[in-house]
Design a protein around this motif. Sequence first.
Motif, PDB file in Angstrom:
ATOM      1  N   LYS A 651      -0.193  -3.093   5.810  1.00  0.00           N
ATOM      2  CA  LYS A 651      -1.647  -3.104   5.715  1.00  0.00           C
ATOM      3  C   LYS A 651      -2.025  -3.343   4.256  1.00  0.00           C
ATOM      4  CE  LYS A 651      -6.065  -2.455   6.375  1.00  0.00           C
ATOM      5  NZ  LYS A 651      -6.909  -3.522   6.996  1.00  0.00           N
ATOM      6  N   THR A 652      -2.844  -4.371   4.031  1.00  0.00           N
ATOM      7  CA  THR A 652      -3.285  -4.673   2.679  1.00  0.00           C
ATOM      8  C   THR A 652      -4.804  -4.587   2.609  1.00  0.00           C
ATOM      9  OG1 THR A 652      -3.396  -7.046   3.130  1.00  0.00           O
ATOM     10  CG2 THR A 652      -1.335  -6.191   2.235  1.00  0.00           C
ATOM     11  N   ALA A 653      -5.291  -4.204   1.451  1.00  0.00           N
ATOM     12  CA  ALA A 653      -6.721  -4.154   1.179  1.00  0.00           C
ATOM     13  C   ALA A 653      -6.902  -4.488  -0.290  1.00  0.00           C
ATOM     14  CB  ALA A 653      -7.287  -2.779   1.508  1.00  0.00           C
ATOM     15  N   GLN A 654      -8.144  -4.534  -0.728  1.00  0.00           N
ATOM     16  CA  GLN A 654      -8.391  -4.925  -2.104  1.00  0.00           C
ATOM     17  C   GLN A 654      -7.816  -3.914  -3.091  1.00  0.00           C
ATOM     18  OE1 GLN A 654     -12.442  -5.860  -2.954  1.00  0.00           O
ATOM     19  NE2 GLN A 654     -12.043  -6.542  -5.041  1.00  0.00           N
ATOM     20  N   LYS A 655      -7.864  -2.623  -2.748  1.00  0.00           N
ATOM     21  CA  LYS A 655      -7.411  -1.598  -3.683  1.00  0.00           C
ATOM     22  C   LYS A 655      -6.050  -1.000  -3.342  1.00  0.00           C
ATOM     23  CE  LYS A 655     -11.594   0.089  -5.870  1.00  0.00           C
ATOM     24  NZ  LYS A 655     -12.313   1.300  -6.308  1.00  0.00           N
ATOM     25  N   PHE A 656      -5.505  -1.276  -2.158  1.00  0.00           N
ATOM     26  CA  PHE A 656      -4.212  -0.686  -1.823  1.00  0.00           C
ATOM     27  C   PHE A 656      -3.442  -1.602  -0.874  1.00  0.00           C
ATOM     28  CE2 PHE A 656      -6.568   0.610   1.893  1.00  0.00           C
ATOM     29  CZ  PHE A 656      -5.622   0.586   2.911  1.00  0.00           C
ATOM     30  N   SER A 657      -2.165  -1.366  -0.816  1.00  0.00           N
ATOM     31  CA  SER A 657      -1.298  -1.987   0.187  1.00  0.00           C
ATOM     32  C   SER A 657      -0.199  -0.997   0.526  1.00  0.00           C
ATOM     33  CB  SER A 657      -0.699  -3.299  -0.329  1.00  0.00           C
ATOM     34  OG  SER A 657       0.125  -3.079  -1.455  1.00  0.00           O
ATOM     35  N   THR A 658       0.223  -1.010   1.768  1.00  0.00           N
ATOM     36  CA  THR A 658       1.289  -0.112   2.198  1.00  0.00           C
ATOM     37  C   THR A 658       2.110  -0.808   3.270  1.00  0.00           C
ATOM     38  OG1 THR A 658       1.804   2.099   3.056  1.00  0.00           O
ATOM     39  CG2 THR A 658      -0.158   1.004   3.948  1.00  0.00           C
ATOM     40  N   TRP A 659       3.380  -0.488   3.344  1.00  0.00           N
ATOM     41  CA  TRP A 659       4.223  -1.118   4.354  1.00  0.00           C
ATOM     42  C   TRP A 659       5.408  -0.240   4.708  1.00  0.00           C
ATOM     43  CZ3 TRP A 659       4.212  -2.702  -0.750  1.00  0.00           C
ATOM     44  CH2 TRP A 659       5.430  -2.648  -1.422  1.00  0.00           C
ATOM     45  N   LEU A 660       5.927  -0.510   5.873  1.00  0.00           N
ATOM     46  CA  LEU A 660       7.148   0.119   6.367  1.00  0.00           C
ATOM     47  C   LEU A 660       8.002  -0.965   7.000  1.00  0.00           C
ATOM     48  CD1 LEU A 660       7.701   3.409   8.266  1.00  0.00           C
ATOM     49  CD2 LEU A 660       8.529   1.293   9.284  1.00  0.00           C
ATOM     50  N   SER A 661       9.255  -1.035   6.609  1.00  0.00           N
ATOM     51  CA  SER A 661      10.171  -2.004   7.213  1.00  0.00           C
ATOM     52  C   SER A 661      11.387  -1.277   7.765  1.00  0.00           C
ATOM     53  CB  SER A 661      10.608  -3.061   6.199  1.00  0.00           C
ATOM     54  OG  SER A 661      11.496  -2.511   5.245  1.00  0.00           O
ATOM     55  N   TYR A 662      11.896  -1.791   8.865  1.00  0.00           N
ATOM     56  CA  TYR A 662      13.071  -1.194   9.509  1.00  0.00           C
ATOM     57  C   TYR A 662      13.974  -2.327  10.014  1.00  0.00           C
ATOM     58  CZ  TYR A 662      15.989   0.934  13.124  1.00  0.00           C
ATOM     59  OH  TYR A 662      17.055   1.322  13.894  1.00  0.00           O
ATOM     60  N   THR A 663      15.256  -2.196   9.752  1.00  0.00           N
ATOM     61  CA  THR A 663      16.239  -3.155  10.234  1.00  0.00           C
ATOM     62  C   THR A 663      17.345  -2.422  10.974  1.00  0.00           C
ATOM     63  OG1 THR A 663      15.822  -4.613   8.337  1.00  0.00           O
ATOM     64  CG2 THR A 663      17.835  -5.001   9.605  1.00  0.00           C
ATOM     65  N   TYR A 664      17.610  -2.878  12.188  1.00  0.00           N
ATOM     66  CA  TYR A 664      18.745  -2.371  12.958  1.00  0.00           C
ATOM     67  C   TYR A 664      19.687  -3.542  13.207  1.00  0.00           C
ATOM     68  CZ  TYR A 664      21.615  -0.890  16.891  1.00  0.00           C
ATOM     69  OH  TYR A 664      22.682  -0.593  17.705  1.00  0.00           O
ATOM     70  N   SER A 665      20.972  -3.350  12.913  1.00  0.00           N
ATOM     71  CA  SER A 665      21.925  -4.442  13.115  1.00  0.00           C
ATOM     72  C   SER A 665      23.311  -3.895  13.419  1.00  0.00           C
ATOM     73  CB  SER A 665      21.987  -5.348  11.878  1.00  0.00           C
ATOM     74  OG  SER A 665      22.507  -4.647  10.763  1.00  0.00           O
ATOM     75  N   PHE A 693       3.855   2.446  -1.018  1.00  0.00           N
ATOM     76  CA  PHE A 693       2.397   2.525  -1.076  1.00  0.00           C
ATOM     77  C   PHE A 693       1.958   2.121  -2.471  1.00  0.00           C
ATOM     78  CE2 PHE A 693      -1.526   4.918  -2.010  1.00  0.00           C
ATOM     79  CZ  PHE A 693      -2.347   4.419  -0.989  1.00  0.00           C
ATOM     80  N   ASN A 694       1.095   1.112  -2.551  1.00  0.00           N
ATOM     81  CA  ASN A 694       0.517   0.660  -3.819  1.00  0.00           C
ATOM     82  C   ASN A 694      -0.969   0.992  -3.832  1.00  0.00           C
ATOM     83  OD1 ASN A 694       3.005  -0.419  -4.327  1.00  0.00           O
ATOM     84  ND2 ASN A 694       2.384  -2.551  -4.167  1.00  0.00           N
ATOM     85  N   TYR A 695      -1.464   1.451  -4.988  1.00  0.00           N
ATOM     86  CA  TYR A 695      -2.870   1.831  -5.053  1.00  0.00           C
ATOM     87  C   TYR A 695      -3.431   1.506  -6.432  1.00  0.00           C
ATOM     88  CZ  TYR A 695      -7.117   4.653  -4.828  1.00  0.00           C
ATOM     89  OH  TYR A 695      -8.424   5.066  -4.841  1.00  0.00           O
ATOM     90  N   ASP A 696      -4.615   0.866  -6.447  1.00  0.00           N
ATOM     91  CA  ASP A 696      -5.329   0.615  -7.697  1.00  0.00           C
ATOM     92  C   ASP A 696      -6.157   1.856  -8.018  1.00  0.00           C
ATOM     93  OD1 ASP A 696      -4.228  -1.849  -7.400  1.00  0.00           O
ATOM     94  OD2 ASP A 696      -6.105  -2.953  -7.195  1.00  0.00           O
ATOM     95  N   LYS A 702      -2.603   0.658 -11.885  1.00  0.00           N
ATOM     96  CA  LYS A 702      -2.006   0.537 -10.553  1.00  0.00           C
ATOM     97  C   LYS A 702      -0.823   1.488 -10.431  1.00  0.00           C
ATOM     98  CE  LYS A 702      -3.026  -4.442 -10.566  1.00  0.00           C
ATOM     99  NZ  LYS A 702      -4.141  -4.440  -9.628  1.00  0.00           N
ATOM    100  N   LEU A 703      -0.669   2.056  -9.243  1.00  0.00           N
ATOM    101  CA  LEU A 703       0.420   2.987  -8.952  1.00  0.00           C
ATOM    102  C   LEU A 703       1.195   2.482  -7.747  1.00  0.00           C
ATOM    103  CD1 LEU A 703       1.871   5.811  -9.185  1.00  0.00           C
ATOM    104  CD2 LEU A 703       0.104   6.654  -7.624  1.00  0.00           C
ATOM    105  N   SER A 704       2.525   2.586  -7.805  1.00  0.00           N
ATOM    106  CA  SER A 704       3.368   2.209  -6.672  1.00  0.00           C
ATOM    107  C   SER A 704       4.453   3.253  -6.488  1.00  0.00           C
ATOM    108  CB  SER A 704       4.010   0.834  -6.911  1.00  0.00           C
ATOM    109  OG  SER A 704       4.802   0.453  -5.810  1.00  0.00           O
ATOM    110  N   ILE A 705       4.618   3.690  -5.258  1.00  0.00           N
ATOM    111  CA  ILE A 705       5.644   4.690  -4.948  1.00  0.00           C
ATOM    112  C   ILE A 705       6.280   4.323  -3.626  1.00  0.00           C
ATOM    113  CG2 ILE A 705       3.984   6.246  -3.829  1.00  0.00           C
ATOM    114  CD1 ILE A 705       5.666   8.580  -4.995  1.00  0.00           C
ATOM    115  N   GLY A 706       7.585   4.485  -3.524  1.00  0.00           N
ATOM    116  CA  GLY A 706       8.264   4.108  -2.293  1.00  0.00           C
ATOM    117  C   GLY A 706       9.648   4.700  -2.205  1.00  0.00           C
ATOM    118  N   GLY A 707      10.234   4.550  -1.026  1.00  0.00           N
ATOM    119  CA  GLY A 707      11.567   5.093  -0.794  1.00  0.00           C
ATOM    120  C   GLY A 707      12.398   4.189   0.084  1.00  0.00           C
ATOM    121  N   LEU A 708      13.702   4.383   0.010  1.00  0.00           N
ATOM    122  CA  LEU A 708      14.661   3.619   0.800  1.00  0.00           C
ATOM    123  C   LEU A 708      15.662   4.577   1.418  1.00  0.00           C
ATOM    124  CD1 LEU A 708      16.143   0.957   1.646  1.00  0.00           C
ATOM    125  CD2 LEU A 708      17.307   1.050  -0.570  1.00  0.00           C
TER     126      LEU A 708
END
Length: 815
Positions: A651-665, A693-696, A702-708
Amino acid sequence: MDIIPEIETKFDVKFSYSADEVKPVLVEQLKASETLSIIINRLNTSTLLNFKFISERYITISSIDKTISVCGAVFTETDEPLFGASVVVFNTTNGMISSEEGRFSLNNVPVNSKVVISFLGFETKVIDAVDLWMHKGCRSIQLNEKSELLNQVLISKFLTTGLQKSTDGSTVLNTEAFGILPGLIEPDILQTIQVLPGVESVNESIADINVRGGTNDQNLMLWDDIKMYHSGHFFGLISAYNPYLTEKVTVFKNGTSSEYSDGVSSTVDMKTKNEISDSFSGGFGANLLHADAFLEVPIGKKLAFHFSGRRSFTDVFASPTYDNYFERSFQDSEILIANNTINTNSQSSDFSFYDYSAKLLFNLNDKHQFRTNVIGINNNLDYSESNANDSNETKSSNLKQENLGFGGSWKASWSNRFSTQMSGYYSQYNVDATDLRVETNQSVTQANEVIETGFKLKSNFRLNKNLNVLSGYQFTEVGILNETTVSNPDYERTKKDVLLNHAVFAEAEYNNGKTYVRAGVRGNYFQKFSKLIIEPRINLRQELTNSFSIKLKGEFKNQSATQIIDFQDDFLGVENRRWILANEQNIPISESKQGSFGFEYNKNDFLIDVEGFYKRVDGITVSNQGFYNNFQFLNAIGSYDVKGVELLISKTAQKFSTWLSYTYSINDYEFEALNPSTFPNNVDIRHSVSVAFNYDVIKNLKLSIGGLWRSGQPYTKPLEGNETVQSGNTTFVNYDAPNNENLDDFMRFDASLSYNFNLSTSIKSILRIGVINFTNHENVINRYYTVDPNDSDKALQISNKSLGFTPNVSLRVSF
């Protein structure tokens, strides 16, 4: 009505102006109740002229220093708003990125200036600021797709600003507009692409990127059409490609164009800036590892020179970041692991790296463009040790790794429909090591050299607005040398191979906005083996509704140069990979078959992307897989097949974007000559999840935080109760069934902070702070066993660990 004489008579003032500079304009007639100051303010607001009091009686009229406010909205030819378009006042740093609705507004714009509006894949538009100002309301501006490109940008802000998704499924990184990603302080090309589903590095090294279960040598790396054989500084932790003149990076996981060969897993195509600017520009910056600079120098309207350079200062100053990287890179080498049999008094090491690139751009006219470029990459490690019994006896060792590339091209537009491009390149990769060992008084010299030359001629013919035909011919010659020389006792081994390849390719590309099809075929003829390989390619996307689409992709590819991994005959224990050529005997040409099918839902900047895939690669060998088990000294030819599903929710917007990705193989080997013949692949990662999660926070912050998180990779344990076995005078680890165990799950959290500020009207700056693994979680990324030197009946476990808590800071200035 001329009101200037009227004002002069009524208020007893005098106006001073140039008739050539000040043109007649229509204004409302004077009102009897208006004072002089009210009239002057109204004229300043309603005209493009600047009325300025010199004294109580004298007033100047000029348009030179007049500034205005302008606004607009950027759209495509199909009236879709362009989010992320660059809007800049020419020759200034006054600019912004268009909003989700394509809107922009700029203040303090000189009245005689021009506004430049650009977006990757579209023709740049230059508009007079006064035309924008005079338009009632905010003007709608249409950008047209570049005539040579049918494959339009599908999503302009994909995960973060500067990442875009194309209709053919490829991902494009626009480094100039790059926003922010967790842990990153630079738009590191090969770190950035790892946010994509199905792309990761199981050992945390960009020198070992795994795309849908493939090995790193199965990724084709192109820099301005030059094939590169080396990708990382710090032996894999930093991308070797300076991003600040690399304008566009395109990543293909499947459905590649038929003009590309090699890379049975993926293609990473890097393009530097290709336009001649009217103004001098550049930038420089530094972080806790290196400093860099780049320049764009116009020599005239038809000629320009681009240059970039970067060098580490790690051999002069060791920051905490460098210490972490050094420990991570060399933890499994003789640089950090002191052998118990070595009696040394002291050890020291110095490591440094640099890279540079240069490009000459010449436009003969509007129809003919000539480009030449060069790139150089270098890593250097010096290591010395002295004997405890003789402090004067010091031995030095060295490891150098470099890739040098030259290229040139001529692009000719013969008509609005027909164009050709001729290009050629030379690429040379070397890794050389000299190892002088105190304890044995032995010298070991090793070398691996790759020299490749290539030539390509291709043509584009646009049949109509929706259909384009590409065809061409490509020739490559690859020579690879491997050499080892040992003293005391004397030993020498040299092997050199050369392979010539001729290829023809053709494809048709159709796009009407709802249906996209690219179908092509490539024929490869290997002269040495009299072997012809035919490779069909297909890429289909069908829009079923305005928000729902299905996609189908497939390709056959081949690869003749691969890497072997030798843990015994390595380079100082740091680099254990050597490039080799196929000989169609014990080293076949690798061939892959890949297909994928999926769907995509995209509405109101909310994206759900699901894709199932299957890939089979034949012609792999035991030696290029890097086994830590009973197979590592055997010769066998086999294959692997991987099947899985990739999911991305964004989901993206003017002030933020966030995403979740998953891979099964599921990824398995098949070697008929081995027992067992089928077992899990070394990079069989069943589950992989990333979230960010990215946020203006404010306009410039700008702030970005995420995990793997991903499941642990397979490894092989010794046979319980019988951990070692002796053959003659040599003792070996006696391994159990291959890859029958898995490491603990990998987990890491990263964060970044970015702040933009202007030092002046023409100088922009950006400060970034990033932290990798801010929870300091301990991850084991590789595990193997050696014979315990204190007890030959037991195996000693060796575990390699990932980066711990690693901060970094960068400051950049551009002008």
